[in-house]
Each structure stands twice: as structure tokens, then as C-alpha cells.
Design an enzyme around this catalytic site. Structure first.
Site, mmCIF file in Angstrom:
data_model
loop_
_atom_site.group_PDB
_atom_site.id
_atom_site.type_symbol
_atom_site.label_atom_id
_atom_site.label_comp_id
_atom_site.label_asym_id
_atom_site.label_seq_id
_atom_site.Cartn_x
_atom_site.Cartn_y
_atom_site.Cartn_z
ATOM 1 N N CYS A 157 -29.887 -53.189 -19.044
ATOM 2 C CA CYS A 157 -30.793 -52.241 -18.391
ATOM 3 C C CYS A 157 -30.581 -52.144 -16.880
ATOM 4 O O CYS A 157 -30.703 -51.061 -16.308
ATOM 5 C CB CYS A 157 -32.234 -52.585 -18.727
ATOM 6 S SG CYS A 157 -32.581 -52.358 -20.493
ATOM 7 N N LYS A 165 -40.300 -47.226 -20.678
ATOM 8 C CA LYS A 165 -39.147 -46.544 -21.249
ATOM 9 C C LYS A 165 -38.871 -47.065 -22.657
ATOM 10 O O LYS A 165 -39.309 -48.163 -23.015
ATOM 11 C CB LYS A 165 -37.907 -46.728 -20.372
ATOM 12 C CG LYS A 165 -37.475 -48.182 -20.183
ATOM 13 C CD LYS A 165 -36.326 -48.310 -19.198
ATOM 14 C CE LYS A 165 -35.903 -49.748 -18.986
ATOM 15 N NZ LYS A 165 -35.347 -50.392 -20.176
ATOM 16 N N ASP A 212 -37.534 -54.560 -16.123
ATOM 17 C CA ASP A 212 -37.842 -55.228 -17.399
ATOM 18 C C ASP A 212 -38.030 -56.742 -17.299
ATOM 19 O O ASP A 212 -37.533 -57.499 -18.155
ATOM 20 C CB ASP A 212 -36.746 -54.934 -18.427
ATOM 21 C CG ASP A 212 -36.623 -53.452 -18.767
ATOM 22 O OD1 ASP A 212 -37.407 -52.656 -18.247
ATOM 23 O OD2 ASP A 212 -35.723 -53.108 -19.550
#
Length: 220
Positions: free
Chosen positions: A160, A115, A16
Site C-alpha cells: 500500500c 479504501k 494503514d
């Protein structure tokens, strides 16, 4: 600790590193931009296999505070799959904020996994949505290409990255977090510790290895 990378069974995970998670973004992580040169060096000088993940949300995503009457960012609510932190709107599909940083050497990624695109389930981990049932498909791909060790980088360390590392261990992968290639959100918690403190304690207990990028030796 110094270690050689096995180019067939080791992989670099870049979690990310998107515009919304960098300083100035909707959910910017302090000093997040400082990890990008480290990640690029790992991509170009240490690993021959890598993948990236990308948060990818609908505007009406369940994790956005604005979609809950009277809620504020960082409140927690109870959802069918458990406790959920509410966030400022971020990484909305097809927006600049959702794009991977243009400073990343993206040409080295073998796969980019999106995601969090289900409206009613958030997704921190690269392996499972937050219900811990709905798979992203990552595990099957890693097993198919023969990966044994995963080295995690990216944003944010205490969400994450940590959740992905936890699921990697549970799936049987030898798991590492490269400390100078990740940064935490560092939210306060009721017991006086930060979210980063709690996640590091949990991951140490699970035998996740914390290393520095300098401990990873160049490949031939």
C-alpha cells in the site's frame, strides 16, 4: 540530504497503520510496531499537515483467499482488472483489526480515508482502487489544499505504501518514502527477489526519494 518542511505545501501520509497489519494481527508485518514512535514524532515535531488511510473491507471481499474455492493466502488469480494476490481475511469493517493503532497520535490527522470497501475491487493505493480507474478522492483533496510534496509512512512498504507513492508521482506530487517509518511484507517472487526489492527498483526509477526521518528538520 536534510530538508525543511513547508507547512503549507508538504503533508505526511500515514498508510494503514491498523491492528491487523501489526504483529499479532491477521496480516501482521514483522516489526511493524517499531514505526509508530517514528510516525508520532513526525506528527508532533515535523509536520503540521497529515492524513491517514485505513483498509476497510467487507467480509466477502474479493481479495480474501477464503472467498475463492480451493485458494490459499498469497495465491494469485486473474480478475477483470488484472492479477490479484489473495490475502488472509483482514481489516474487516467495524472490527478491532480494522481500527487504526491506538498508539498513533490520531488527533493530528486532518483526514482519514477508507479504501478497499468495494467488494469486487481491492485497493492498495491511497489514490485509486486496483483497477487504476476508480478514484478514492484523495487527489482532489490534496490539490484543493495546495499540497506539493507527500512524505509516505506506514504499512506495508511493498504494497500500500509503494502503490500510493507510485500514484503520487504520476499525479505530479514530489514524493518521498521515510524509510524508518515503514516496513515491508517482503513476499518472495519467482525471480528470486522479494516484493520489497522489486518495488524499490520501480520507485527509484520513478524518482521517488527514500529518506530517513532524521533528515527532516524541525519546524519553527
Amino acid at each position: 540530504m536534510t530538508m525543511h518542511i513547508n507547512q503549507q505545501t508538504d503533508i505526511l501520509a500515514v498508510i494503514d497503520v491498523q491492528n491487523d497489519f501489526l504483529p499479532g494481527g491477521a496480516l501482521g508485518v514483522k516489526d511493524g510496531e517499531l514505526i509508530i514512535p517514528v510516525i508520532n514524532h513526525l506528527l508532533t515535531h515535523r509536520f503540521q499537515r497529515s492524513f491517514a488511510t485505513q483498509d476497510w473491507h467487507l467480509k466477502n471481499h474479493i481479495s480474501f483467499a477464503k472467498n475463492h474455492l480451493g485458494a490459499k493466502p498469497y495465491d494469485e488469480i486473474e480478475l477483470p482488472y488484472g492479477r490479484q494476490t489473495l490475502w488472509p481475511s483482514h481489516a474487516i469493517e467495524n472490527t478491532f483489526g480494522a481500527e487504526l493503532s491506538s498508539d498513533l497520535q490520531q488527533q493530528y490527522f486532518h483526514m482519514i480515508l477508507r479504501k478497499g470497501w468495494h467488494q469486487h475491487i481491492d485497493s492498495y493505493s491511497a489514490f485509486y482502487e486496483n483497477d487504476q480507474i476508480t478514484s478514492t478522492g484523495l487527489m482532489g483533496w490534496l490539490q484543493h489544499i495546495g499540497i506539493k510534496r507527500i512524505f509516505f509512512t506506514g504499512l506495508a512498504e511493498d504494497f500500500c505504501v509503494a502503490y500510493s507513492a507510485q500514484d503520487a508521482v504520476k499525479a505530479g506530487f514530489e514524493t518521498y518514502i521515510i524509510q524508518d517509518a515503514t516496513k515491508p511484507v517482503n513476499l518472495p517472487t519467482p525471480n528470486g527477489k522479494t516484493t520489497a526489492d522489486l518495488q524499490r527498483e520501480k520507485l527509484h526509477f520513478l524518482n521517488v526519494n527514500y529518506i530517513h526521518s532524521s533528515e527532516i528538520l524541525s519546524f519553527n
